[in-house]
Design a protein around this motif. Structure first.
Motif, PDB file in Angstrom:
ATOM      1  N   THR A  17       0.822  -1.306  -0.102  1.00 18.86           N
ATOM      2  CA  THR A  17      -0.029   0.076  -0.059  1.00 18.86           C
ATOM      3  C   THR A  17       0.888   1.175  -0.021  1.00 18.86           C
ATOM      4  OG1 THR A  17      -1.798  -1.333   1.188  1.00 18.86           O
ATOM      5  CG2 THR A  17      -1.897   1.320   1.065  1.00 18.86           C
ATOM      6  N   LEU A  21       0.754   3.999  -2.925  1.00 16.45           N
ATOM      7  CA  LEU A  21       0.624   5.462  -2.521  1.00 16.45           C
ATOM      8  C   LEU A  21       1.723   6.357  -2.952  1.00 16.45           C
ATOM      9  CD1 LEU A  21      -0.688   4.967   1.046  1.00 16.45           C
ATOM     10  CD2 LEU A  21      -1.965   5.968  -0.678  1.00 16.45           C
ATOM     11  N   PRO A  26      -2.708   9.380  -3.041  1.00 17.23           N
ATOM     12  CA  PRO A  26      -3.886   9.163  -2.246  1.00 17.23           C
ATOM     13  C   PRO A  26      -5.088   9.088  -3.090  1.00 17.23           C
ATOM     14  CG  PRO A  26      -3.309  11.201  -1.604  1.00 17.23           C
ATOM     15  CD  PRO A  26      -2.258  10.788  -2.466  1.00 17.23           C
ATOM     16  N   LYS A  52     -11.375   0.165   2.484  1.00 13.70           N
ATOM     17  CA  LYS A  52     -10.397   0.971   1.878  1.00 13.70           C
ATOM     18  C   LYS A  52      -9.850   2.031   3.133  1.00 13.70           C
ATOM     19  CE  LYS A  52      -9.765   4.770  -1.530  1.00 13.70           C
ATOM     20  NZ  LYS A  52     -10.154   5.425  -2.538  1.00 13.70           N
ATOM     21  N   ARG A  56      -6.256   2.825   4.764  1.00 18.43           N
ATOM     22  CA  ARG A  56      -5.553   3.716   4.718  1.00 18.43           C
ATOM     23  C   ARG A  56      -5.056   4.312   6.238  1.00 18.43           C
ATOM     24  NH1 ARG A  56      -7.399   8.289   0.470  1.00 18.43           N
ATOM     25  NH2 ARG A  56      -7.140   6.818  -1.414  1.00 18.43           N
ATOM     26  N   THR A  60      -1.237   4.741   7.535  1.00 15.02           N
ATOM     27  CA  THR A  60      -1.106   5.822   8.120  1.00 15.02           C
ATOM     28  C   THR A  60      -0.684   5.918   9.500  1.00 15.02           C
ATOM     29  OG1 THR A  60      -2.675   6.986   6.698  1.00 15.02           O
ATOM     30  CG2 THR A  60      -1.896   8.413   8.549  1.00 15.02           C
ATOM     31  N   LEU A 114      -3.396  12.077   3.784  1.00  4.69           N
ATOM     32  CA  LEU A 114      -4.400  11.177   4.715  1.00  4.69           C
ATOM     33  C   LEU A 114      -4.419  11.677   5.894  1.00  4.69           C
ATOM     34  CD1 LEU A 114      -2.562   8.003   3.133  1.00  4.69           C
ATOM     35  CD2 LEU A 114      -4.861   8.675   2.585  1.00  4.69           C
TER      36      LEU A 114
END
Length: 199
Positions: A17, A21, A26, A52, A56, A60, A114
């Motif tokens: 991921t 990214l 994003p 999703k 995320r 993060t 994000l």
């Protein structure tokens, strides 16, 4: 060789991921893109992260936790002078943020977006950082190096007072001429303000 549903782990998904990214930002990074990068179905990703938004949030948090983990070693060095630990902790936070912004600006910009979307993760991160500061200041109060009635309130004040050196909204200033001298001046002022008169 692509992972199978048995070998696919949450950590591997988060690594993929982060790469997606970095490449797409994003707005265009989707669960399908992550699954494609891993060579698995998007259902395999959803088995680990139900939405999703959950994916995320997890990626993060992982990114923010790297900073917290780096700083934890300074907090745990309880045999060292609390004033120096405070200086070292603030310098390490500034260095970590500058490193993220300067070494991988695309990913830093992505995570800035994000973190704006994921306020809860950011609040947890700030609580973790101010908790670390509280431990250092509490140790200083216990040793007599700091004169503060409320270490937690002092920690929040120190964190806010140094925001220019760790809040991503100031990232453009982190390479400006004289920024290191300004950082040192602010930290010197804060340490003097916390210190007991006899110290």
């Amino acid at each position: 060789m692509p992972p199978t549903s048995e070998t696919l782990t949450a950590e591997r998904i988060l690594e993929a991921t982060e790469e997606v990214l970095r490449r797409h930002g994003p707005a265009k990074a989707t669960v399908v893109d992550v699954a494609r990068a891993l060579g698995v179905s998007h259902g395999s990703v959803y088995r680990h992260f139900r939405t999703k938004a959950a994916l995320r949030e997890a990626v993060t948090k992982r990114w923010l936790d790297r900073t917290s983990l780096r700083l934890a070693g300074i907090v745990d060095a309880e045999d060292r002078d609390p004033r120096q630990r405070l200086r070292d902790w603030l310098a390490a936070l500034f260095a970590a943020k500058r490193h993220k912004a300067g070494d991988d600006p695309e990913l830093f910009a992505t995570y800035t977006v994000l973190t704006d979307e994921l306020g809860g993760v950011v609040f947890e991160h700030i609580a973790d950082l101010t908790g670390q500061l509280t431990r250092i200041i509490t140790a200083g109060a216990g040793s007599g190096d700091f004169s503060v009635p409320d270490p937690a309130a002092a920690a929040r004040a120190v964190f806010q007072a140094t925001g220019r050196f760790h809040d991503p909204c100031y990232a453009r200033e982190w390479t400006a001429p004289g920024i290191d001298e300004e950082f040192t001046a602010v930290v010197d002022l804060l340490v003097r303000g916390l210190s007991s008169p006899s110290r």
